[in-house]
Write an enzyme that holds these catalytic residues in place. Structure first.
Site, short mmCIF file in Angstrom:
data_model
loop_
_atom_site.label_atom_id
_atom_site.label_comp_id
_atom_site.label_asym_id
_atom_site.label_seq_id
_atom_site.Cartn_x
_atom_site.Cartn_y
_atom_site.Cartn_z
CE1 TYR A 1 5.16 2.46 -2.65
CE2 TYR A 1 4.24 4.51 -1.81
CZ TYR A 1 5.22 3.54 -1.77
OH TYR A 1 6.26 3.63 -0.87
CB SER B 1 4.41 4.96 2.54
OG SER B 1 4.41 6.15 1.77
CE LYS C 1 5.39 0.68 0.77
NZ LYS C 1 6.42 -0.05 1.51
CB VAL D 1 10.91 -10.03 -0.63
CG1 VAL D 1 12.16 -9.70 0.13
CG2 VAL D 1 10.40 -8.84 -1.44
CG ASN E 1 13.81 -1.08 3.61
OD1 ASN E 1 13.29 0.02 3.75
ND2 ASN E 1 14.73 -1.33 2.67
#
Ligand SMILES: NC(=O)c1ccc[n+]([C@@H]2O[C@H](COP(=O)([O-])OP(=O)(O)OC[C@H]3O[C@@H](n4cnc5c(N)ncnc54)[C@H](O)[C@@H]3O)[C@@H](O)[C@H]2O)c1
Length: 260
Positions: free
Chosen positions: A156, A143, A160, A65, A91
């Site tokens: 991270y 998330s 998200k 991706v 996903n």
């Protein structure tokens, strides 16, 4: 069957939440295109789907991706084969943890490339078809880390939170075309991703895996990790007509983590 003959594309379906979603969608009668960078594990997902009788209705594709052209080919091939896309589950994702001051640049590039750019490419190439069809449901994976801070997860978290913003913005753009765009925000979910995250933290802090695992378990008020199937059922709800009046929403499947 809630997805009878619906054409569904799921990225990151070789394992974890994506695999559980693919198995559930097969039980619900979907026609599927399953994409992942890990072809070997993807074949195992296909074998598991066989047990649900969905093998003939499922195509697997090796896709990275991060690669815009690769993603375009996945979408174009799906249209060539099936003529439309009813459900797109965005996903594929990666996690990397560590203190910001030591965070390797290449690891942050990876987080941005997979979690943010990968989400964008996957939506980008499908949107023209969705607009033409005037029907569809896109589900992204945010998330708890999009909503609250998590120790050693700043990089991270930033990706998200970006997914959450992207999802809301896109929901507005696609609403006039009868295309719904929503996200799910899982809490600690028992997948290879979470286990690798816990292992790394245990190593970095010089404490046993079980101690870090317990910390994660206590984050939710339910005192346990989610099973990936529990996240898959939320994704199914957003994919199906049962959520027909929902767009731009985020479904928190976090065992109460963000409620505290
Ligand atoms: N497990 C959790 O606790 C948790 C919590 C919140 C959010 N999430 C999110 O849910 C999603 C699924 O996570 P999971 O726990 O099942 O992770 P996982 O690592 O078990 O599975 C992720 C899948 O994505 C694939 N992938 C990674 N990079 C890719 C790329 N460049 N191109 C194509 N595929 C690629 C992997 O090969 C793997 O099959 C992710 O977006 C993750 O950030 C997970």
């Amino acid at each position: 069957m809630r997805l009878k003959d619906k054409v569904c594309v799921i990225t990151g379906s070789a394992r974890g939440i994506g695999r559980s979603t693919a198995i559930l969608f097969a039980k619900e009668g979907a026609i599927q295109v399953l994409a992942d960078i890990n072809e070997e594990e993807l074949k195992k997902t296909l074998e598991l789907i066989k047990e649900e009788g969905g093998r003939e209705r499922t195509t697997i594709m090796k896709v990275d991706v991060r690669n815009s052209q690769n993603v375009k080919e996945m979408i174009d091939k799906t249209i060539e084969m099936h003529g439309r896309i009813d459900v797109l589950v965005v996903n594929a994702g990666v996690v990397r943890v560590g203190p910001v001051e030591d965070f390797p640049d290449e690891e942050y590039d990876l987080l941005i490339d997979v979690n943010l750019k990968g989400t964008h490419y996957t939506c980008k190439y499908a949107i023209p078809y969705f607009k033409k069809q005037k029907f569809g449901s896109i589900i992204t994976l945010a998330s708890v880390a999009a909503h609250i801070g998590q120790v050693a997860h700043a990089n991270y978290c930033s990706t998200k939170a970006g997914v959450l913003g992207y999802t809301r913005g896109l929901a507005l753009d696609l609403a006039p075309y009868n295309v719904r765009v929503n996200s799910v925000s899982p809490g600690a979910t028992d997948t290879p991703m979470l286990r690798s995250d816990v292992e790394k933290q245990a190593r970095d802090r010089g404490i046993p895996y079980e101690v870090v695992k317990e910390e994660f378990e206590k984050e939710g008020v339910m005192g346990r990790w989610a099973r990936p199937e529990e996240i898959a059922s939320g994704i199914l709800f957003l994919a199906s007509d049962e959520s027909s009046y929902m767009t731009g929403a985020d479904l928190r499947l976090d065992g109460g983590w963000t409620t505290k």
